[in-house]
Design an enzyme around this catalytic site. Structure first.
Site, short mmCIF file in Angstrom:
data_model
loop_
_atom_site.label_atom_id
_atom_site.label_comp_id
_atom_site.label_asym_id
_atom_site.label_seq_id
_atom_site.Cartn_x
_atom_site.Cartn_y
_atom_site.Cartn_z
N ASP A 43 20.15 14.04 18.70
CA ASP A 43 19.30 15.23 18.69
C ASP A 43 20.06 16.51 19.03
OD1 ASP A 43 17.16 16.85 18.59
OD2 ASP A 43 16.13 16.08 20.35
N GLU A 77 7.69 11.03 18.00
CA GLU A 77 7.29 11.73 19.21
C GLU A 77 5.79 12.01 19.23
OE1 GLU A 77 9.98 15.13 19.35
OE2 GLU A 77 11.53 13.87 20.28
N GLU A 103 18.68 24.77 22.14
CA GLU A 103 17.95 23.89 23.06
C GLU A 103 18.90 23.19 24.02
OE1 GLU A 103 15.61 20.95 20.99
OE2 GLU A 103 15.01 19.94 22.85
O1 GCW Z 1 14.94 18.21 19.83
C1 GCW Z 1 13.70 17.63 20.00
C2 GCW Z 1 12.94 18.64 20.76
C3 GCW Z 1 11.47 18.67 20.42
C4 GCW Z 1 11.35 18.75 18.90
C5 GCW Z 1 11.98 17.51 18.30
C6 GCW Z 1 11.95 17.52 16.79
C7 GCW Z 1 9.75 19.93 17.59
O2 GCW Z 1 13.13 18.45 22.13
O3 GCW Z 1 10.91 19.79 21.05
O4 GCW Z 1 10.02 18.90 18.48
O5 GCW Z 1 13.31 17.42 18.68
O6 GCW Z 1 12.95 17.91 16.21
O7 GCW Z 1 10.94 17.16 16.21
#
Ligand code: GCW
Length: 725
Positions: free
Chosen positions: A386, A312, A414
């Site tokens: 995720d 990311e 989240e």
């Molecule tokens: O779940 C996703 C989130 C990001 C997060 C990423 C991660 C910290 O949307 O906000 O970044 O995973 O775990 O690195």
């Protein structure tokens, strides 16, 4: 010891001789609420066993243990305890190790303590000098502290304190909260206000809340705190910030908590003046070595680093054509002389890679098995995408036998309703921990990978992405506190049941009254499954709102990154819905053991809760219920929303049995949860209907809004992402 707000409120109740109802129940006290026990017979029983403390030689850790016990006994039993150096009459609680206490040494408990390691404890009812007493002991002082908290929990949950002989030791070594807290005090995916860490005023001002944070963690055995976001800022590694970190480490140390930081891979360039961060470059290696030596001059027991690299947009070794192992080992080498560790995250995926996102971490890391230094753990999220409401376990569990793998769970919700939905997460954690990887045949459970027993790894860990902020009640939703609590309890012992953890938490946080305990337990235990139904039933995943991830967004497509859209995951079309991850599709299933491939690979045998995760299924397919897939999908969405009504009813029946403040707050939040569940239900059913072209089954209430209404909703100021001001 500093009088924190929590300690002050407990004292206030005692001093004024008031009941709990006299102070506002704002949730600040978490599960460490030491209000006078209502059951007089129980109070009498405990009071006859406990009269004073014996602490022969004290230390910062023994001091906090004794203070906590005095507070708890004063609050729960109305006892004014004093501390002495010897046993004089019956009713002593003797605290210490054989090193601090000749009395305990004289009991010759070596046999009992032998298997308890550095953090385990032994609580025993015995006699010393002919007087009855309770001994709380351990090999190390931190074990005594954990024993003290365990003893308090026994009283809070009204267990017997007679004839005790209890031995407990943690099954996992590093039990760590990961804070995604930024230096500007925003919290990535934080729904409980801003960061607790007041960087600007540190190191000179120590917020008393840091002590209460440490107490809460120690009470459930959490022994590490990663202070900064994995999307990290190199500034944290500069001298002024290291002095702030040291001040926090000093607060946490007596509670057995080590601090950790996130390391930005490009720090040598950003704050070191180098032109590269290549892990094979001698100057880069030297820079990290010096930096790490410097960290240890500030924090002699610094725990180490968590690293998010090449994920990311974060920098990493692949920027220099090096592997994740090259990057991790460079840091590991510099940390090793100080006993520090690296937790290198496997959460990597790239939209430019033409491969199912669910497969990418495995593809990247599996070939690196055996290539990591011995002080590296690879930190793996519970599922391959995720932190979704439901995912199968991550295929890396069991796939890297030579590498210690630590679990990463997400406590902050989240994808599970953020701070407005009551969702007890222990069942989600347990579902993953109890999954069988078959890595070494039947019974190779994920928890055995995590506790190191499957491959005999001494380095073990469990990380929880914290749900804590500076909201008065710490976690936003009063029930979100149970997820912090559960994480600590499961990191200590992954084999505990969701039910027993809920039982403890309810008794400590709300009430020991049987009807309150049983009603809340039912609600909590059902809550995660209910949420899955109104959000992502049958294996659907990643269909939430864009960016802030608040609410439904199954319609999201055509964004710059396909792997951040919903259409990528649900693959709905006129023929059906779901992501084919069998051999005919992406073959993500091929990353699991043959036993799992066999079961999940066939439409007939695949458990329905994972059906659309692994298969693209025709709308007309007959489900186990006898309904078609389309009808079943609708029914589950409606059942989910209806079940929130049941949660509301169950809660409302507790009026007068739980305090009015928290009653009213949870009542409002459940009403919001119902609205949000209906919003999810209507949005998803209307959107998927555009593909199935079928009617919503008769008997189900028709959505009162159109799909375009739901699609038009915008939330520019939703929490959890960097504000746009
Ligand atoms: O779940 C996703 C989130 C990001 C997060 C990423 C991660 C910290 O949307 O906000 O970044 O995973 O775990 O690195």
């Amino acid at each position: 010891m500093t009088l924190t707000p929590l300690l002050r409120s407990v004292l206030l109740v005692i001093l004024l001789g008031m009941g709990a109802s006299a102070i506002a129940e704002d949730g600040y006290r978490l599960w460490l609420r030491y209000d006078l026990m209502q059951d007089a017979a129980k109070r009498k029983e405990y009071s006859s066993l406990i009269k004073y403390f014996v602490v022969e030689k004290t230390s910062p850790t023994l001091e906090v243990a004794e203070k906590e016990l005095s507070l708890a006994l004063a609050g729960l039993l109305g006892l004014k305890t004093s501390s002495t150096k010897d046993v004089q009459e019956s009713g002593a609680i003797v605290l210490g190790t054989s090193d601090t206490s000749p009395l305990i040494k004289s009991l010759n408990l070596q046999e009992k303590l032998k298997t308890l390691g550095d953090e385990g404890f032994y609580i025993v009812s015995t006699t010393i000098k002919g007087k009855k007493c309770i001994v709380i002991t351990a090999n190390k002082e931190v074990g005594v502290l954990y024993g003290a908290f365990h003893f308090i929990r026994l009283l809070q949950t009204q267990h017997s304190a007679q004839n005790l002989s209890l031995q407990h030791a943690p099954q996992v070594k590093h039990r760590i909260l990961n804070h995604w807290d930024n230096l500007d005090r925003t919290v990535e995916r934080g729904y409980a206000g801003f960061s607790l860490w007041d960087w600007h005023k540190l190191p000179d001002y120590i917020d008393p809340r840091y002590f209460d944070y440490a107490r809460a963690n120690a009470s459930v055995g959490i022994n590490g705190s990663v202070l900064t976001n994995v999307n990290s800022n190199a500034q944290i590694l500069t001298e002024p910030y290291l002095r702030k970190v040291a001040a926090m480490a000093n607060v946490f140390r007596p509670y057995g908590i080590k601090v950790y930081l996130t390391a930005r891979f490009s720090a040598p360039v950003e704050i070191g003046g180098l032109t590269t961060a290549d892990p094979t470059d001698a100057a880069v290696r030297e820079w990290w070595k010096k930096k790490i030596d410097e960290i240890y001059t500030h924090v002699p027991d610094f725990g180490g680093f968590v690293v998010k690299a090449n994920s990311e947009g974060q920098p990493g070794p692949q920027n220099y054509k090096r592997t994740h192992a090259d990057g991790a080992n460079m840091l590991a080498d510099a940390l090793a002389p100080h006993n520090g560790i690296v937790m290198w995250r496997a959460f990597v995926y790239d939209n430019a890679v033409p491969e199912d996102r669910a497969k990418q971490a495995y593809n990247e890391f599996k070939p690196l098995d055996g290539k990591f230094k011995s002080n590296v753990m690879v930190q793996v999220k519970n599922g391959p995408i995720d932190f979704q409401p439901r995912e199968p376990f991550h295929p890396l569990f069991g796939a890297m036998p030579q590498t210690p793998i630590n679990m990463e769970f997400q406590l902050t919700q989240e994808y599970l309703g953020q701070a407005t939905n009551l969702v007890y997460l222990a069942p989600l954690f347990k579902e993953c921990l109890d999954s069988d990887t078959y890595a070494k045949g039947k019974g190779s459970y994920v928890y055995k990978v995590i506790d190191g027993s499957l491959e005999n790894h001494p380095l073990t860990g469990m990380a929880g992405v914290a749900n804590i902020g500076n909201d008065r009640n710490w976690c936003g939703h009063p029930f979100a506190q149970s997820n912090w609590f559960s994480f600590g309890r499961l990191a200590w012992d992954p084999t505990l049941s969701s039910e027993s953890i809920a039982d403890e938490w309810i008794r400590m946080t709300y009430s020991n009254q049987q009807d309150v305990v049983s009603t809340l337990k039912q609600v909590m235990l059902a809550s995660r499954e209910i949420t899955v139904r109104y959000m992502t039933p049958l294996g659907l995943h990643h269909i939430m709102g864009w960016d802030h991830h608040y609410g439904p967004g199954p319609w999201i497509k055509d964004k710059p990154r396909a792997d951040w859209t919903s259409a990528y995951y649900h693959k709905a079309d006129e023929a059906g819905i779901g992501f084919d991850r069998t051999k005919r599709g992406s073959d993500a299933l091929g990353q699991y053991a043959p036993e799992i491939q066999q079961k999940y690979g066939s439409l007939e045998n695949c458990p329905e809760e994972y059906l659309l995760w692994f298969h693209h299924v025709s709308w007309d397919r007959k489900m186990k219920s006898g309904r078609t897939l389309w009808d079943e999908l609708c029914h589950l969405y409606y059942q989910g929303a209806d079940s929130v009504k049941w949660m509301e009813k169950s809660w409302n029946a507790l009026e007068g049995k739980v305090d009015a403040d928290r009653f009213a707050q949870v009542k409002s939040l459940l009403a919001i949860q119902y609205k949000e569940a209906v919003w999810w239900r209507n949005s998803c059913v209307l959107y998927f209907q555009t593909f199935s072209k079928k009617e919503i089954p008769a008997g189900l209430e028709m959505p009162d809004r159109t799909l375009s209404y739901y699609e038009s909703l915008q939330f520019p100021f939703a929490p959890g992402i960097r504000p746009k001001w």
